[in-house]
Design a protein around this motif. Structure first.
Motif, PDB file in Angstrom:
ATOM      1  N   MET A  79       0.825  -1.203   0.000  1.00  0.00           N
ATOM      2  CA  MET A  79       0.000   0.000   0.000  1.00  0.00           C
ATOM      3  C   MET A  79       0.865   1.261   0.000  1.00  0.00           C
ATOM      4  O   MET A  79       0.587   2.233  -0.714  1.00  0.00           O
ATOM      5  N   LEU A  80       1.937   1.260   0.796  1.00  0.00           N
ATOM      6  CA  LEU A  80       2.825   2.425   0.841  1.00  0.00           C
ATOM      7  C   LEU A  80       3.554   2.602  -0.485  1.00  0.00           C
ATOM      8  O   LEU A  80       3.725   3.729  -0.975  1.00  0.00           O
ATOM      9  N   LEU A 104       2.569   1.717  -3.491  1.00  0.00           N
ATOM     10  CA  LEU A 104       1.622   2.235  -4.481  1.00  0.00           C
ATOM     11  C   LEU A 104       1.351   3.715  -4.263  1.00  0.00           C
ATOM     12  O   LEU A 104       1.339   4.512  -5.202  1.00  0.00           O
ATOM     13  N   ALA A 105       1.140   4.101  -3.004  1.00  0.00           N
ATOM     14  CA  ALA A 105       0.832   5.498  -2.705  1.00  0.00           C
ATOM     15  C   ALA A 105       2.011   6.410  -3.023  1.00  0.00           C
ATOM     16  O   ALA A 105       1.855   7.478  -3.617  1.00  0.00           O
ATOM     17  N   ALA A 106       3.219   5.989  -2.641  1.00  0.00           N
ATOM     18  CA  ALA A 106       4.404   6.819  -2.865  1.00  0.00           C
ATOM     19  C   ALA A 106       4.757   6.900  -4.345  1.00  0.00           C
ATOM     20  O   ALA A 106       5.081   7.967  -4.861  1.00  0.00           O
ATOM     21  N   ALA A 164       2.782   6.500  -6.939  1.00  0.00           N
ATOM     22  CA  ALA A 164       1.766   7.239  -7.685  1.00  0.00           C
ATOM     23  C   ALA A 164       1.978   8.737  -7.589  1.00  0.00           C
ATOM     24  O   ALA A 164       1.579   9.493  -8.470  1.00  0.00           O
ATOM     25  N   SER A 165       2.650   9.203  -6.524  1.00  0.00           N
ATOM     26  CA  SER A 165       2.874  10.634  -6.346  1.00  0.00           C
ATOM     27  C   SER A 165       3.847  11.194  -7.367  1.00  0.00           C
ATOM     28  O   SER A 165       3.924  12.402  -7.567  1.00  0.00           O
ATOM     29  N   THR A 202      -3.101   4.253  -8.577  1.00  0.00           N
ATOM     30  CA  THR A 202      -4.163   4.794  -7.726  1.00  0.00           C
ATOM     31  C   THR A 202      -5.366   3.848  -7.708  1.00  0.00           C
ATOM     32  O   THR A 202      -5.960   3.594  -6.659  1.00  0.00           O
ATOM     33  N   TYR A 253      -4.475   0.770  -5.688  1.00  0.00           N
ATOM     34  CA  TYR A 253      -4.503   1.067  -4.256  1.00  0.00           C
ATOM     35  C   TYR A 253      -5.942   0.993  -3.739  1.00  0.00           C
ATOM     36  O   TYR A 253      -6.214   0.411  -2.686  1.00  0.00           O
ATOM     37  N   ASP A 281      -7.327  -1.734  -1.053  1.00  0.00           N
ATOM     38  CA  ASP A 281      -7.851  -1.195   0.190  1.00  0.00           C
ATOM     39  C   ASP A 281      -9.215  -1.794   0.523  1.00  0.00           C
ATOM     40  O   ASP A 281      -9.569  -1.979   1.687  1.00  0.00           O
ATOM     41  N   ARG A 283      -0.733   4.622   6.248  1.00  0.00           N
ATOM     42  CA  ARG A 283      -0.925   5.526   5.113  1.00  0.00           C
ATOM     43  C   ARG A 283      -1.365   6.908   5.581  1.00  0.00           C
ATOM     44  O   ARG A 283      -0.910   7.940   5.051  1.00  0.00           O
ATOM     45  N   GLU A 293       2.928  11.552   4.462  1.00  0.00           N
ATOM     46  CA  GLU A 293       2.706  12.454   3.338  1.00  0.00           C
ATOM     47  C   GLU A 293       3.817  12.212   2.320  1.00  0.00           C
ATOM     48  O   GLU A 293       4.994  12.228   2.667  1.00  0.00           O
TER      49      GLU A 293
END
Length: 315
Positions: free
Chosen positions: A83-84, A86-88, A90-91, A105, A108, A112, A127, A131
């Protein structure tokens, strides 16, 4: 029962690495007897997991290749890590339709929703506490990445239009590797028109087509595609050597998105070797440092930066 479930998950995690394990190796890793391992293997088969076994002194266990498997199971650390990531990641992508960021995104969001509650709560908590800085990278169509990967795997030629400095050319190439370097995607390929190796930025490729023509892979002039890309990126740049009054860790942290070589000269002294287009870019790069520094070479860049520094007037 909880211990059996935990052990089964651990066994499945080992087998999903695609390695082949002997019964003795699995018994050691799981801290059980080989007899217990055999019983657990039978349970996995009963649940639908295709576990192959080779008998004899060199016998081993492994999941069958090319078979449909039941849903993957993650432990809590694995779920949080995915999850981390994917989130990082995608930024770093604008996230337009069809882009890698947009796919990350969506992935994720789906993960989720389907994670077991015990994992979802932990992943959501981590998550929410993080930031991720949005680095602006050129948008890449994930379909192009997949198409190139398929051509490399099947050894098929590619055709595409390539734009550089507002000039577009048509290329036909033998694709070798895809490289991700400093937030950019590159294709390393043999250019059939130029009869030489070339590096192409994927975000400058359009109208990509996979040809039916096959080819035999050629040996790269470098030991790795990444080194070839780095050499191509540096071709128009000059080497700069700077001595920084800071530790190597501090320098690496401040210049995290620079391709450079670090030489430890002392606890708080580091020699940095990097490539820059001109002294303006070198000054911009060094402005990220919170330490004093000396530009060892090239000498004319030192003089130019000194003249610039004296021209700065306080109000």
């Amino acid at each position: 029962m909880a211990d059996v479930t935990r052990r089964m998950l651990d066994l499945l995690t080992l087998l999903q690495t695609k390695r082949r394990f002997t019964g003795a190796e699995l018994a050691t890793r799981l801290d059980v007897s080989e007899r217990t391992v055999r019983r657990d293997i039978d349970r996995l088969r009963m649940y639908g997991y295709p576990v192959d076994a080779a008998p004899g002194p060199g016998g081993h266990y492994g999941l069958s290749a090319g078979r449909a498997l039941p849903p993957l199971m993650f432990d809590n650390d694995e779920a949080v890590a995915i999850m981390l990531a994917l989130a990082a990641s995608a930024s770093a992508d604008p996230g337009g339709p069809g882009s890698i960021g947009e796919a990350m995104t969506r992935a994720y969001g789906k993960l989720d929703q389907v994670l077991p509650e015990r994992h979802a709560i932990g992943a959501a908590a981590v998550r929410a506490s993080v930031e991720a800085e949005a680095f602006h990278a050129p948008p890449i169509n994930i379909a192009d990445i997949t198409r190139i990967a398929t051509a490399i795997h099947e050894r098929r030629e590619l055709e595409f239009n390539y734009r550089r400095n507002e000039r577009a050319t048509q290329r036909r190439v033998e694709p070798h590797r895809q490289v991700h370097h400093l937030l950019r995607w590159y294709l390393v390929a043999w250019d059939l028109g130029r009869e030489d190796w070339r590096v192409f930025r994927t975000d400058r490729i359009s109208q990509l087509r996979v040809r039916t023509s096959e080819f035999e892979p050629r040996p790269l002039p470098h030991d790795a595609a990444l080194n070839f890309v780095k050499a191509g990126v540096k071709r128009s740049r000059r080497k700069a050597v700077v001595t920084v009054e800071a530790s190597a860790d501090d320098v690496a942290s401040a210049l995290s998105f620079e391709s450079m070589e670090l030489e430890v000269l002392g606890e708080h002294r580091t020699r940095v070797t990097l490539q820059c287009e001109n002294w303006h870019w070198l000054l911009f790069t060094l402005s990220h440092l919170a330490s004093t520094f000396t530009i060892d070479e090239p000498a004319e860049w030192t003089e130019a930066i000194e003249r610039f520094a004296t021209s700065v007037v306080r109000p």
